[in-house]
Write a protein that holds these residues in place. Structure first.
Motif, PDB file in Angstrom:
ATOM      1  N   GLN A   1      77.914 200.052  79.953  1.00 42.30           N
ATOM      2  CA  GLN A   1      77.107 199.520  78.859  1.00 42.30           C
ATOM      3  C   GLN A   1      77.930 198.548  78.019  1.00 42.30           C
ATOM      4  OE1 GLN A   1      73.733 199.971  78.282  1.00 42.30           O
ATOM      5  NE2 GLN A   1      74.113 198.286  76.891  1.00 42.30           N
ATOM      6  N   ASN A   2      79.188 198.897  77.765  1.00 42.75           N
ATOM      7  CA  ASN A   2      80.065 197.997  77.019  1.00 42.75           C
ATOM      8  C   ASN A   2      80.245 196.674  77.757  1.00 42.75           C
ATOM      9  OD1 ASN A   2      80.417 199.814  74.944  1.00 42.75           O
ATOM     10  ND2 ASN A   2      82.383 200.578  75.682  1.00 42.75           N
ATOM     11  N   CYS A   3      80.425 196.763  79.072  1.00 43.57           N
ATOM     12  CA  CYS A   3      80.568 195.549  79.879  1.00 43.57           C
ATOM     13  C   CYS A   3      79.309 194.706  79.822  1.00 43.57           C
ATOM     14  CB  CYS A   3      80.901 195.901  81.331  1.00 43.57           C
ATOM     15  SG  CYS A   3      82.575 196.499  81.559  1.00 43.57           S
ATOM     16  N   GLN A   4      78.154 195.347  79.925  1.00 48.17           N
ATOM     17  CA  GLN A   4      76.892 194.612  79.847  1.00 48.17           C
ATOM     18  C   GLN A   4      76.733 193.944  78.489  1.00 48.17           C
ATOM     19  OE1 GLN A   4      74.076 197.701  80.871  1.00 48.17           O
ATOM     20  NE2 GLN A   4      73.918 196.979  82.976  1.00 48.17           N
ATOM     21  N   ASP A   5      77.105 194.645  77.434  1.00 48.12           N
ATOM     22  CA  ASP A   5      77.026 194.071  76.089  1.00 48.12           C
ATOM     23  C   ASP A   5      77.939 192.860  75.953  1.00 48.12           C
ATOM     24  OD1 ASP A   5      75.227 196.070  75.429  1.00 48.12           O
ATOM     25  OD2 ASP A   5      76.713 197.294  74.351  1.00 48.12           O
ATOM     26  N   GLN A   6      79.152 192.976  76.491  1.00 49.84           N
ATOM     27  CA  GLN A   6      80.091 191.862  76.427  1.00 49.84           C
ATOM     28  C   GLN A   6      79.588 190.672  77.236  1.00 49.84           C
ATOM     29  OE1 GLN A   6      83.880 193.434  77.640  1.00 49.84           O
ATOM     30  NE2 GLN A   6      84.273 194.372  75.645  1.00 49.84           N
ATOM     31  N   LEU A   7      79.020 190.943  78.414  1.00 46.77           N
ATOM     32  CA  LEU A   7      78.466 189.860  79.226  1.00 46.77           C
ATOM     33  C   LEU A   7      77.317 189.165  78.502  1.00 46.77           C
ATOM     34  CD1 LEU A   7      78.460 191.389  82.808  1.00 46.77           C
ATOM     35  CD2 LEU A   7      79.788 189.440  82.012  1.00 46.77           C
ATOM     36  N   LYS A   8      76.483 189.936  77.849  1.00 48.06           N
ATOM     37  CA  LYS A   8      75.367 189.354  77.101  1.00 48.06           C
ATOM     38  C   LYS A   8      75.887 188.448  75.989  1.00 48.06           C
ATOM     39  CE  LYS A   8      71.173 190.490  74.591  1.00 48.06           C
ATOM     40  NZ  LYS A   8      70.328 191.533  74.036  1.00 48.06           N
ATOM     41  N   LYS A   9      76.916 188.903  75.274  1.00 50.26           N
ATOM     42  CA  LYS A   9      77.496 188.086  74.208  1.00 50.26           C
ATOM     43  C   LYS A   9      78.094 186.800  74.774  1.00 50.26           C
ATOM     44  CE  LYS A   9      78.511 191.909  71.088  1.00 50.26           C
ATOM     45  NZ  LYS A   9      79.563 192.748  70.493  1.00 50.26           N
ATOM     46  N   LYS A  10      78.788 186.926  75.895  1.00 54.31           N
ATOM     47  CA  LYS A  10      79.382 185.736  76.516  1.00 54.31           C
ATOM     48  C   LYS A  10      78.301 184.776  76.990  1.00 54.31           C
ATOM     49  CE  LYS A  10      83.943 187.257  77.602  1.00 54.31           C
ATOM     50  NZ  LYS A  10      84.619 186.551  76.554  1.00 54.31           N
ATOM     51  N   ASP A  11      77.209 185.305  77.558  1.00 57.03           N
ATOM     52  CA  ASP A  11      76.096 184.461  77.973  1.00 57.03           C
ATOM     53  C   ASP A  11      75.515 183.713  76.779  1.00 57.03           C
ATOM     54  OD1 ASP A  11      76.271 185.101  80.650  1.00 57.03           O
ATOM     55  OD2 ASP A  11      74.725 186.660  80.554  1.00 57.03           O
ATOM     56  N   GLU A  12      75.389 184.400  75.657  1.00 55.84           N
ATOM     57  CA  GLU A  12      74.871 183.755  74.449  1.00 55.84           C
ATOM     58  C   GLU A  12      75.820 182.661  73.970  1.00 55.84           C
ATOM     59  OE1 GLU A  12      74.361 187.148  71.905  1.00 55.84           O
ATOM     60  OE2 GLU A  12      72.469 187.738  72.878  1.00 55.84           O
ATOM     61  N   GLN A  13      77.123 182.929  74.043  1.00 49.35           N
ATOM     62  CA  GLN A  13      78.105 181.923  73.660  1.00 49.35           C
ATOM     63  C   GLN A  13      78.026 180.708  74.581  1.00 49.35           C
ATOM     64  OE1 GLN A  13      81.714 184.221  73.906  1.00 49.35           O
ATOM     65  NE2 GLN A  13      81.721 184.679  71.706  1.00 49.35           N
ATOM     66  N   ILE A  14      77.901 180.961  75.871  1.00 51.16           N
ATOM     67  CA  ILE A  14      77.796 179.862  76.834  1.00 51.16           C
ATOM     68  C   ILE A  14      76.541 179.050  76.563  1.00 51.16           C
ATOM     69  CG2 ILE A  14      77.380 179.327  79.283  1.00 51.16           C
ATOM     70  CD1 ILE A  14      79.311 181.679  79.922  1.00 51.16           C
ATOM     71  N   ASP A  15      75.430 179.724  76.285  1.00 46.92           N
ATOM     72  CA  ASP A  15      74.190 179.012  75.980  1.00 46.92           C
ATOM     73  C   ASP A  15      74.360 178.123  74.753  1.00 46.92           C
ATOM     74  OD1 ASP A  15      72.857 180.117  78.142  1.00 46.92           O
ATOM     75  OD2 ASP A  15      71.943 181.729  76.966  1.00 46.92           O
ATOM     76  N   ARG A  16      75.044 178.646  73.719  1.00 51.64           N
ATOM     77  CA  ARG A  16      75.273 177.837  72.520  1.00 51.64           C
ATOM     78  C   ARG A  16      76.159 176.639  72.829  1.00 51.64           C
ATOM     79  NH1 ARG A  16      75.636 182.999  70.124  1.00 51.64           N
ATOM     80  NH2 ARG A  16      77.908 182.884  70.018  1.00 51.64           N
ATOM     81  N   LEU A  17      77.206 176.857  73.629  1.00 54.73           N
ATOM     82  CA  LEU A  17      78.092 175.757  74.009  1.00 54.73           C
ATOM     83  C   LEU A  17      77.354 174.702  74.825  1.00 54.73           C
ATOM     84  CD1 LEU A  17      81.343 177.707  74.922  1.00 54.73           C
ATOM     85  CD2 LEU A  17      81.039 176.133  73.011  1.00 54.73           C
ATOM     86  N   LEU A  18      76.524 175.150  75.747  1.00 52.42           N
ATOM     87  CA  LEU A  18      75.753 174.201  76.559  1.00 52.42           C
ATOM     88  C   LEU A  18      74.792 173.400  75.691  1.00 52.42           C
ATOM     89  CD1 LEU A  18      75.066 176.365  79.719  1.00 52.42           C
ATOM     90  CD2 LEU A  18      76.513 174.342  79.565  1.00 52.42           C
ATOM     91  N   ALA A  19      74.182 174.056  74.715  1.00 51.94           N
ATOM     92  CA  ALA A  19      73.277 173.347  73.813  1.00 51.94           C
ATOM     93  C   ALA A  19      74.039 172.284  73.023  1.00 51.94           C
ATOM     94  CB  ALA A  19      72.601 174.331  72.864  1.00 51.94           C
ATOM     95  N   LEU A  20      75.252 172.626  72.572  1.00 52.75           N
ATOM     96  CA  LEU A  20      76.071 171.649  71.856  1.00 52.75           C
ATOM     97  C   LEU A  20      76.442 170.487  72.757  1.00 52.75           C
ATOM     98  CD1 LEU A  20      78.443 174.007  69.835  1.00 52.75           C
ATOM     99  CD2 LEU A  20      76.667 172.514  68.904  1.00 52.75           C
ATOM    100  N   LEU A  21      76.808 170.783  73.997  1.00 53.58           N
ATOM    101  CA  LEU A  21      77.140 169.716  74.948  1.00 53.58           C
ATOM    102  C   LEU A  21      75.953 168.800  75.204  1.00 53.58           C
ATOM    103  CD1 LEU A  21      79.322 171.634  77.557  1.00 53.58           C
ATOM    104  CD2 LEU A  21      80.080 169.811  76.027  1.00 53.58           C
ATOM    105  N   GLU A  22      74.782 169.371  75.327  1.00 49.15           N
ATOM    106  CA  GLU A  22      73.581 168.581  75.559  1.00 49.15           C
ATOM    107  C   GLU A  22      73.297 167.647  74.377  1.00 49.15           C
ATOM    108  OE1 GLU A  22      71.588 168.183  78.242  1.00 49.15           O
ATOM    109  OE2 GLU A  22      73.045 169.428  79.324  1.00 49.15           O
ATOM    110  N   LYS A  23      73.551 168.126  73.166  1.00 51.80           N
ATOM    111  CA  LYS A  23      73.333 167.311  71.971  1.00 51.80           C
ATOM    112  C   LYS A  23      74.277 166.126  71.937  1.00 51.80           C
ATOM    113  CE  LYS A  23      71.524 170.873  68.918  1.00 51.80           C
ATOM    114  NZ  LYS A  23      71.786 171.676  67.687  1.00 51.80           N
ATOM    115  N   GLN A  24      75.461 166.289  72.505  1.00 51.84           N
ATOM    116  CA  GLN A  24      76.469 165.214  72.480  1.00 51.84           C
ATOM    117  C   GLN A  24      76.198 164.132  73.509  1.00 51.84           C
ATOM    118  OE1 GLN A  24      80.280 167.097  72.842  1.00 51.84           O
ATOM    119  NE2 GLN A  24      80.361 167.617  70.673  1.00 51.84           N
ATOM    120  N   ARG A  25      75.338 164.396  74.453  1.00 53.76           N
ATOM    121  CA  ARG A  25      75.061 163.395  75.510  1.00 53.76           C
ATOM    122  C   ARG A  25      74.154 162.321  75.032  1.00 53.76           C
ATOM    123  NH1 ARG A  25      74.569 166.600  81.196  1.00 53.76           N
ATOM    124  NH2 ARG A  25      76.630 167.433  81.147  1.00 53.76           N
TER     125      ARG A  25
END
Length: 135
Positions: A111-135
């Motif tokens: 469960q801890n691993c799943q929670d950490q993966l979810k947080k990392k996925d959310e971070q990646i989504d935020r980073l991708l959104a920022l990258l898309e804005k810069q294009r």
């Protein structure tokens, strides 16, 4: 350095490097036939987990952003800390089984691993959104 390829193009590059067809990649990852050709942006968290489970050697950071190397280092090159024998021994004491008393511990760790993966996925989504804005 980030490449200028799309996620779909990086999937194709991975398939070419592994000498497999895109159709086989999709099938093994549990994706629909033609998924890659229809992919317009980064796959969602569920699809990313499917891809990572089917192709553990694929560096998901590279797939999503183009940063780093295509392939993750093998566990043997990282050292004994990540080898299955050591991990198994840490979970069960012998590496051969998990006792009934340890089941709750294993479930909690999962469960801890799943929670950490979810947080990392959310971070990646935020980073991708920022990258898309810069294009």
């Amino acid at each position: 350095m980030v490449d200028n390829l799309s996620v779909a193009e990086r999937i194709r590059a991975f398939c070419q490097a592994r000498h497999i067809t895109v159709a086989r990649f999709e099938r093994e990852a549990g994706l629909s036939n033609g998924y890659t050709s229809q992919l317009k942006s980064a796959p969602g968290p569920g699809k990313r987990m499917q891809i990572a489970a089917a192709f553990p050697e694929l560096n998901m950071g590279w797939l999503l952003t183009g940063e780093g190397e295509m392939l993750r280092p093998s566990p043997q090159s990282v050292g004994d800390v990540t080898s299955g024998a050591v991990v198994g021994a840490n979970i069960s004491g012998s590496g051969n089984s998990v006792s009934h008393n340890d089941t709750s511990t294993v479930l909690r760790l999962l469960q801890n691993c799943q929670d950490q993966l979810k947080k990392k996925d959310e971070q990646i989504d935020r980073l991708l959104a920022l990258l898309e804005k810069q294009r």
